[in-house]
Design a protein around this motif. Structure first.
Motif, PDB file in Angstrom:
ATOM      1  N   GLY A 178     -27.976   8.719  23.996  1.00  7.68           N
ATOM      2  CA  GLY A 178     -26.895   7.875  24.484  1.00  7.68           C
ATOM      3  C   GLY A 178     -27.277   7.046  25.688  1.00  7.68           C
ATOM      4  N   SER A 179     -26.410   6.108  25.971  1.00  7.60           N
ATOM      5  CA  SER A 179     -26.598   5.312  27.170  1.00  7.60           C
ATOM      6  C   SER A 179     -25.748   5.910  28.291  1.00  7.60           C
ATOM      7  N   GLN A 180     -24.456   6.071  28.049  1.00  7.87           N
ATOM      8  CA  GLN A 180     -23.575   6.660  29.052  1.00  7.87           C
ATOM      9  C   GLN A 180     -23.278   8.120  28.742  1.00  7.87           C
ATOM     10  N   TYR A 181     -23.243   8.460  27.463  1.00  4.48           N
ATOM     11  CA  TYR A 181     -22.896   9.811  27.051  1.00  4.48           C
ATOM     12  C   TYR A 181     -24.090  10.440  26.334  1.00  4.48           C
ATOM     13  N   LEU A 182     -23.944  11.696  25.937  1.00  4.84           N
ATOM     14  CA  LEU A 182     -25.072  12.370  25.285  1.00  4.84           C
ATOM     15  C   LEU A 182     -25.494  11.687  23.998  1.00  4.84           C
ATOM     16  N   VAL A 183     -24.500  11.256  23.224  1.00  6.97           N
ATOM     17  CA  VAL A 183     -24.791  10.623  21.945  1.00  6.97           C
ATOM     18  C   VAL A 183     -24.051   9.289  21.902  1.00  6.97           C
ATOM     19  N   ALA A 241     -30.426  25.167  40.053  1.00  7.71           N
ATOM     20  CA  ALA A 241     -31.433  24.202  40.514  1.00  7.71           C
ATOM     21  C   ALA A 241     -30.954  22.825  40.091  1.00  7.71           C
ATOM     22  N   PRO A 242     -30.322  22.078  40.991  1.00 12.46           N
ATOM     23  CA  PRO A 242     -29.762  20.779  40.615  1.00 12.46           C
ATOM     24  C   PRO A 242     -30.777  19.871  39.936  1.00 12.46           C
ATOM     25  N   LEU A 243     -30.287  19.096  38.990  1.00 11.86           N
ATOM     26  CA  LEU A 243     -31.135  18.124  38.294  1.00 11.86           C
ATOM     27  C   LEU A 243     -31.655  17.104  39.291  1.00 11.86           C
ATOM     28  N   ASN A 244     -32.822  16.544  38.980  1.00 14.92           N
ATOM     29  CA  ASN A 244     -33.358  15.496  39.843  1.00 14.92           C
ATOM     30  C   ASN A 244     -33.890  14.352  38.995  1.00 14.92           C
ATOM     31  N   GLU A 245     -34.041  13.225  39.639  1.00 11.49           N
ATOM     32  CA  GLU A 245     -34.423  11.999  38.943  1.00 11.49           C
ATOM     33  C   GLU A 245     -35.885  12.008  38.494  1.00 11.49           C
ATOM     34  N   THR A 246     -36.696  12.857  39.095  1.00 11.08           N
ATOM     35  CA  THR A 246     -38.112  12.906  38.752  1.00 11.08           C
ATOM     36  C   THR A 246     -38.373  13.701  37.477  1.00 11.08           C
ATOM     37  N   ASP A 247     -37.805  14.916  37.400  1.00 11.25           N
ATOM     38  CA  ASP A 247     -38.078  15.796  36.254  1.00 11.25           C
ATOM     39  C   ASP A 247     -37.294  15.422  35.001  1.00 11.25           C
ATOM     40  N   THR A 248     -36.027  15.097  35.175  1.00  8.28           N
ATOM     41  CA  THR A 248     -35.161  14.787  34.031  1.00  8.28           C
ATOM     42  C   THR A 248     -34.272  13.593  34.385  1.00  8.28           C
ATOM     43  N   PRO A 249     -34.835  12.401  34.421  1.00  5.42           N
ATOM     44  CA  PRO A 249     -34.065  11.230  34.875  1.00  5.42           C
ATOM     45  C   PRO A 249     -32.845  10.911  34.009  1.00  5.42           C
ATOM     46  N   LYS A 250     -32.961  11.050  32.679  1.00  6.93           N
ATOM     47  CA  LYS A 250     -31.814  10.732  31.829  1.00  6.93           C
ATOM     48  C   LYS A 250     -30.687  11.747  32.031  1.00  6.93           C
ATOM     49  N   LEU A 251     -31.048  13.024  32.078  1.00  6.75           N
ATOM     50  CA  LEU A 251     -30.034  14.050  32.317  1.00  6.75           C
ATOM     51  C   LEU A 251     -29.410  13.903  33.708  1.00  6.75           C
ATOM     52  N   PHE A 252     -30.223  13.579  34.683  1.00  4.29           N
ATOM     53  CA  PHE A 252     -29.752  13.380  36.053  1.00  4.29           C
ATOM     54  C   PHE A 252     -28.693  12.280  36.100  1.00  4.29           C
ATOM     55  N   HIS A 253     -28.978  11.142  35.509  1.00  5.75           N
ATOM     56  CA  HIS A 253     -28.020  10.033  35.512  1.00  5.75           C
ATOM     57  C   HIS A 253     -26.788  10.356  34.664  1.00  5.75           C
ATOM     58  N   TYR A 254     -27.018  11.006  33.539  1.00  7.87           N
ATOM     59  CA  TYR A 254     -25.901  11.417  32.682  1.00  7.87           C
ATOM     60  C   TYR A 254     -24.961  12.345  33.445  1.00  7.87           C
ATOM     61  N   TRP A 255     -25.501  13.353  34.115  1.00  9.97           N
ATOM     62  CA  TRP A 255     -24.689  14.317  34.854  1.00  9.97           C
ATOM     63  C   TRP A 255     -23.892  13.623  35.952  1.00  9.97           C
ATOM     64  N   ASN A 256     -24.491  12.694  36.648  1.00 12.31           N
ATOM     65  CA  ASN A 256     -23.768  11.969  37.693  1.00 12.31           C
ATOM     66  C   ASN A 256     -22.626  11.148  37.108  1.00 12.31           C
ATOM     67  N   THR A 257     -22.825  10.590  35.914  1.00  8.92           N
ATOM     68  CA  THR A 257     -21.748   9.861  35.248  1.00  8.92           C
ATOM     69  C   THR A 257     -20.643  10.821  34.810  1.00  8.92           C
ATOM     70  N   LEU A 258     -21.044  11.945  34.237  1.00  9.18           N
ATOM     71  CA  LEU A 258     -20.079  12.911  33.706  1.00  9.18           C
ATOM     72  C   LEU A 258     -19.198  13.500  34.799  1.00  9.18           C
ATOM     73  N   LYS A 259     -19.731  13.642  36.002  1.00  9.96           N
ATOM     74  CA  LYS A 259     -18.973  14.229  37.109  1.00  9.96           C
ATOM     75  C   LYS A 259     -17.900  13.300  37.661  1.00  9.96           C
ATOM     76  N   GLU A 260     -17.983  12.020  37.338  1.00 12.28           N
ATOM     77  CA  GLU A 260     -16.992  11.083  37.847  1.00 12.28           C
ATOM     78  C   GLU A 260     -15.599  11.444  37.308  1.00 12.28           C
ATOM     79  N   PRO A 261     -14.592  11.411  38.143  1.00  8.41           N
ATOM     80  CA  PRO A 261     -13.249  11.864  37.744  1.00  8.41           C
ATOM     81  C   PRO A 261     -12.677  11.202  36.513  1.00  8.41           C
ATOM     82  N   ARG A 262     -12.980   9.966  36.242  1.00 14.37           N
ATOM     83  CA  ARG A 262     -12.372   9.284  35.108  1.00 14.37           C
ATOM     84  C   ARG A 262     -12.990   9.684  33.771  1.00 14.37           C
ATOM     85  N   VAL A 263     -14.143  10.351  33.787  1.00 17.15           N
ATOM     86  CA  VAL A 263     -14.829  10.676  32.537  1.00 17.15           C
ATOM     87  C   VAL A 263     -14.209  11.900  31.878  1.00 17.15           C
ATOM     88  N   LEU A 264     -14.264  13.047  32.519  1.00 18.33           N
ATOM     89  CA  LEU A 264     -13.648  14.257  31.983  1.00 18.33           C
ATOM     90  C   LEU A 264     -12.521  14.658  32.910  1.00 18.33           C
TER      91      LEU A 264
END
Length: 191
Positions: free
Chosen positions: A141-146, A168-191
């Protein structure tokens, strides 16, 4: 419908989906309703969704699918390809990824020797790191998992990534896509 829960468990995925879809659930914490839960689910696992006295449904992924089929089928994926990818990711999260968290949070499932718990915890960190790398590879996905729309995979991921944040919080170096996805998912308007 009744949902037996524990805060911080897979129950949170079901609660988030129910809120998103405006589904009313009677929420019963396992700690307060254990005998009633054991009457419908002798293993007393959560989440457990009860529709009637004799129909209890367990397993987070199964409950998410059921609620989505009934109240928000678009959350299963809008095409056969997306539905297949959603199933793949939910299956991956509920088996491979979940296993690492089980190692971390429930070492007694893997050894009866309490002195071995720290070693199991260290192994869990190795397993989780590997699992997160594999998960990173599966993201389509771009914004979501799929894809670019919310699916039940996102609701399942929400709880797993909350657990990850406490380990162990995600970081942009090891898992950049998951890191950005998680930051998007945490936004109040998403879930």
């Amino acid at each position: 419908m009744i949902l037996y829960t524990i805060n911080g468990s897979g129950s949170d995925s079901v609660l988030a989906l129910a809120k998103y879809l405006n589904i009313e659930l009677e929420v019963r914490p396992r700690s307060e309703f254990r005998p009633a839960l054991e009457a419908v689910n002798p293993r007393a696992t959560v989440p457990t969704l009860v529709e009637s006295q004799d129909i209890a449904i367990t397993e987070t992924a199964t409950i998410l699918r059921l609620l989505a089929r009934r109240h928000g089928p678009e959350l299963l994926g809008e095409s056969e390809y997306i539905q297949t990818k959603v199933d793949e990711l939910v299956g991956f999260m509920s088996t491979v990824v979940y296993q690492g968290y089980l190692l971390k949070f429930r070492p007694e499932f893997y050894t009866s020797v309490e002195a071995h718990y720290p070693a199991v915890g260290e192994k869990a960190l190795q397993v989780l790191k590997s699992n997160l790398q594999s998960w990173e590879f599966l993201l389509t996905g771009s914004q979501y998992l799929v894809g670019d729309k919310l699916t039940i995979a996102d609701f399942y991921a929400y709880v797993l990534l909350k657990w990850q944040s406490n380990i162990a919080p995600l970081n942009e170096t090891d898992t950049p896509k998951l890191f950005h996805y998680w930051n998007t998912l945490k936004e109040p308007r998403v879930l």
